[in-house]
Structures are given as structure tokens and as C-alpha cells.
Design an enzyme around this catalytic site. Structure first.
Site, short mmCIF file in Angstrom:
data_model
loop_
_atom_site.label_atom_id
_atom_site.label_comp_id
_atom_site.label_asym_id
_atom_site.label_seq_id
_atom_site.Cartn_x
_atom_site.Cartn_y
_atom_site.Cartn_z
N HIS A 220 1.08 -1.63 0.00
CA HIS A 220 -0.19 0.13 0.02
C HIS A 220 0.71 1.39 0.05
O HIS A 220 1.21 2.36 0.86
CB HIS A 220 -1.07 0.08 1.39
CG HIS A 220 -2.27 -1.06 1.21
ND1 HIS A 220 -2.45 -0.59 0.53
CD2 HIS A 220 -2.03 -2.18 1.45
CE1 HIS A 220 -3.66 -1.76 0.30
NE2 HIS A 220 -3.23 -2.84 1.08
N ASP B 124 -5.60 -13.35 0.86
CA ASP B 124 -5.91 -12.02 1.39
C ASP B 124 -7.00 -11.83 1.57
O ASP B 124 -8.21 -10.95 1.15
CB ASP B 124 -5.26 -10.96 0.12
CG ASP B 124 -5.52 -9.16 1.21
OD1 ASP B 124 -5.55 -9.33 2.19
OD2 ASP B 124 -5.32 -8.54 -0.13
N ASP C 284 -5.92 -15.40 -7.60
CA ASP C 284 -7.72 -15.47 -7.83
C ASP C 284 -8.25 -15.71 -9.07
O ASP C 284 -9.25 -15.59 -9.62
CB ASP C 284 -8.03 -15.19 -6.92
CG ASP C 284 -8.36 -13.14 -7.21
OD1 ASP C 284 -6.66 -12.62 -7.47
OD2 ASP C 284 -8.95 -12.75 -6.23
N GLY D 122 -9.81 -7.43 -0.39
CA GLY D 122 -9.58 -8.28 -0.34
C GLY D 122 -10.09 -9.64 -1.65
O GLY D 122 -10.66 -9.06 -2.35
#
Length: 380
Positions: free
Chosen positions: A188, A267, A241, A303
Site C-alpha cells: 500500500h 488476502d 485468484d 481483499g
């Protein structure tokens, strides 16, 4: 008497490679080199046997969060165990400092009991420019005194802190974390290439979900991605993902970092293992649609709903990684990063009997944690 079991017939992934028609012996909570004559046999012919998965970045699942109550934490942990994650670091999200301190105390108790492997603080010491699904009004600079406050609240169970190391106090906080044996993770962040190199030299060793919530790679401004990929001291987290990363970005990371420096993470947030709907991520509302979590306000990805069994299957069927490299990313590398390679991460005598049974299509069929079946194999 401790339970004795011999798993036979599977393709077993060992540190030296894949063994066809392999055999793993379990006695009590441990893998053993030999088996007693009285041991029960389980034939796993046609299946894979891999080490239990290790998730170093996970916010919740099963409709519950690691920022919640004791029951919430246990529910989220149980959800991910059902999907093969036998070792899990619980991640918090940005919140008021007093609430994070209180949550650290609760999570540390569960770490002491062996339910979780430690605590990861993701925020509040992150950049408002790259905040993602974190509440901007609660963000703050990484003042070493406040970082130390969280470490102390975790009572020796703080595993990792994600920071935007370019912010005031960032480099001093990295040094503080390194001195206390806590992983400093760069994430971040709006750092430049040069600022990222400085942070790595100060002791940062992890890239929090590489590519996500950081400047893109540019040919004149290579940014943090280049610095994190090129340095052999850094382990890079990847969320595999199919939403967070284009397959080419994942391939780029594996090519430049190498299979020994990648850790697949989830996450995950509350919706993992549950499905679509409205959820909370810290103080922010999230809408999950078709398995993708986004903030209701602003639409940022919030997430994931990933579980590591799905990350494994995607790695070998879509990303075309070898099974051995997938095991490195899901078990070997994160175990080493946590300093737990003497106990978990591979199927070797003396280590915990943490293992996952997969069928020929890489669908999960069984999970064992410390010698006990979490998911008992239902074999055709």
C-alpha cells in the site's frame, strides 16, 4: 496410544521431487520415518499428497473476520482449514489504534494456543495514495513509537507489519521491526524505486500482494515492483485468484523472482468460503458479486474470496506451474519466511503431520492437521 497411519499409493511431493506410489507414515501429531506393523493403511492411489498450505496474509472467511470476536476468529480459521490451510497468520485491517491494540491482545491468546501462527498488521501505516480497501481517515504515518505499541500489544506474536516505507518514520520503523524479529512488508505504497531499495536495505523482506496497491512498473519510473522483484532478500506475495493479477503478471513475478521467492496468499475477507452478498471489512462495507469483493463506495477491490486450495488448482491447471513450484509457493516458502521450516512446510519425518489430499484434477479430498483429519478423505 497415539494414532498410527500409513498413507500409501499417492503421488507424494517431497523436497527432492515427486515420488510416485509414495508412502507417508503418521504417528500422533508427527510424520515418522517408519511405521508400526499395527498402523492403519489408507490407499490414496490416483491422488496427490502435498504439505498443508501456509497463508501469511488472511483477513477472514466463513462470514467472520480476524478483526472480530473470539468466535469469529475461530470460525474464520476453521473455514480455511477446511480448504487445506493448516497454518494461518491472522491479518487485521486499518482501524483506530486502541481497537487494533485490543485485537492484538485477543489474537495473541489464540496464537499462544496454536490456533493461528501469528498476527499481521496491514495498516494503519500505509499511503493514502494507495489505500485500497482501507479507511483513509484512519491512516497515519509509521511513527516507530506507535509501531512499537502494536508489537508490544501482540506479546511476541506479531509476525508482520505492512508499511508504506516512504512515509515519515517508515525507514526507522523498518529497522525497529527487524530488531524485534518482525517481518517488515512493503505494501500500500507510493514509493519510488530508490525509496524501495532503501527500505529493503533497512530490513524489509516482503512485498505485500505485489503489483496491487502500488505504482505500476514504468520504463523511466520502475517503482517498487522492480526493486522488490530484483532483490533476492525479498519474498513476494501474490494473490492468485484470476482477479488481482493477469496471468502474465504472475508469470513475470515467477520468472524474475524465481519459485523460491513467491508466496501465494489469499488476502481473504469474510466472504471466503461463503459466497456473494454484503460484508464489512473493518469499518468499510463490501459488496461481493460473482466472487469478487469491492468496496460499496468507490469500487476498489476489497481483499478476495480466495481459498488456497483454489489457488493451488489454478496454479497448476491455468498458470501451468509445476506441482513442485505450486507447493513451494503455498507451503515451503511461507513456512521458511515464518521461521517454521523445522516444523511445517514439507512432508518429512519429524515435522507436523499437516497434509492435503488432492485428486487427479487437483480438487481437495482430504486435510490433516497435526495428525488429525480436518477433512477425512472420501475416496471413490
Amino acid at each position: 496410544m497415539a494414532p498410527r497411519l500409513v498413507l500409501t499409493g499417492a503421488r507424494v511431493v517431497l523436497p527432492g521431487g515427486v515420488v510416485d506410489d509414495g508412502r507417508v507414515s503418521v504417528e500422533g501429531t508427527k510424520i515418522t520415518a517408519t511405521a508400526a506393523e499395527s498402523a492403519q493403511r489408507l490407499d490414496l492411489t490416483g491422488h496427490w499428497l502435498v504439505p498443508g498450505f501456509v497463508d501469511i496474509h488472511n483477513h477472514g472467511g466463513g462470514g467472520a473476520s480476524f478483526s472480530g470476536t473470539l468466535d469469529d476468529i475461530l470460525k474464520a480459521t476453521r473455514t480455511h482449514r477446511l480448504h487445506g490451510t493448516t497454518t494461518l497468520v491472522a491479518s487485521t485491517v486499518t482501524d483506530e489504534m486502541d481497537l487494533l491494540v485490543r485485537q492484538a491482545g485477543l489474537l495473541s491468546e489464540l496464537a499462544e494456543q496454536g490456533e493461528i501462527a501469528g498476527i499481521h498488521f496491514e495498516g494503519p501505516f500505509i499511503s493514502p495514495c494507495r489505500k485500497g480497501a482501507h479507511s483513509e481517515e484512519l491512516l497515519r504515518d509509521p511513527d516507530p513509537a506507535e509501531v512499537r505499541k502494536l508489537i508490544d500489544a501482540a506479546r511476541g506474536r506479531a509476525t508482520m507489519v505492512t508499511l508504506a516505507t516512504e512515509l515519515p518514520g517508515g525507514i526507522d520503523s523498518v529497522r525497529l521491526l527487524a530488531e524485534h524479529g518482525v517481518i517488515a512488508a512493503i505494501g500500500h505504497t507510493d514509493a519510488t524505486y530508490e525509496q524501495t531499495v532503501e527500505a529493503i536495505d533497512a530490513g524489509a523482506t516482503v512485498a505485500t500482494h505485489l503489483f496491487n496497491a502500488m505504482p505500476p512498473l514504468g520504463h523511466r519510473a520502475p517503482g517498487p515492483i522492480t526493486a522488490l522483484l530484483e532483490d533476492e532478500r525479498v519474498t513476494v506475495e501474490l494473490i492468485n485468484d484470476g482477479t488481482h493479477l493477469h496471468p502474465a503478471a504472475l508469470e513475470l513475478a515467477f520468472h524474475h523472482a524465481g519459485a523460491d521467492r513467491v508466496a501465494f496468499i489469499t488476502d481473504a475477507m469474510d466472504a471466503a468460503g461463503i459466497g456473494d452478498g454484503r460484508y464489512m471489512l473493518g469499518p468499510l462495507e463490501v459488496e461481493v458479486s460473482e466472487g469478487v469483493a469491492r468496496l460499496v463506495e468507490g469500487g476498489s477491490i476489497a481483499g478476495s474470496t480466495l481459498t488456497l486450495d483454489r489457488a493451488f488448482k489454478r496454479a497448476v491447471t491455468i498458470d501451468r506451474l509445476s506441482v513442485e513450484d505450486a507447493v513451494r509457493a503455498l507451503s515451503v516458502n511461507p513456512a521458511r519466511l515464518l521461521g517454521l521450516s523445522d516444523r511445517i512446510g514439507s512432508l518429512e519425518p519429524g515435522k507436523d503431520a499437516d497434509l492435503v489430499v488432492l485428486d487427479a484434477d487437483f480438487d481437495l479430498k482430504g486435510v490433516m492437521r497435526r495428525g488429525e483429519w480436518v477433512v477425512a478423505p472420501q475416496l471413490a
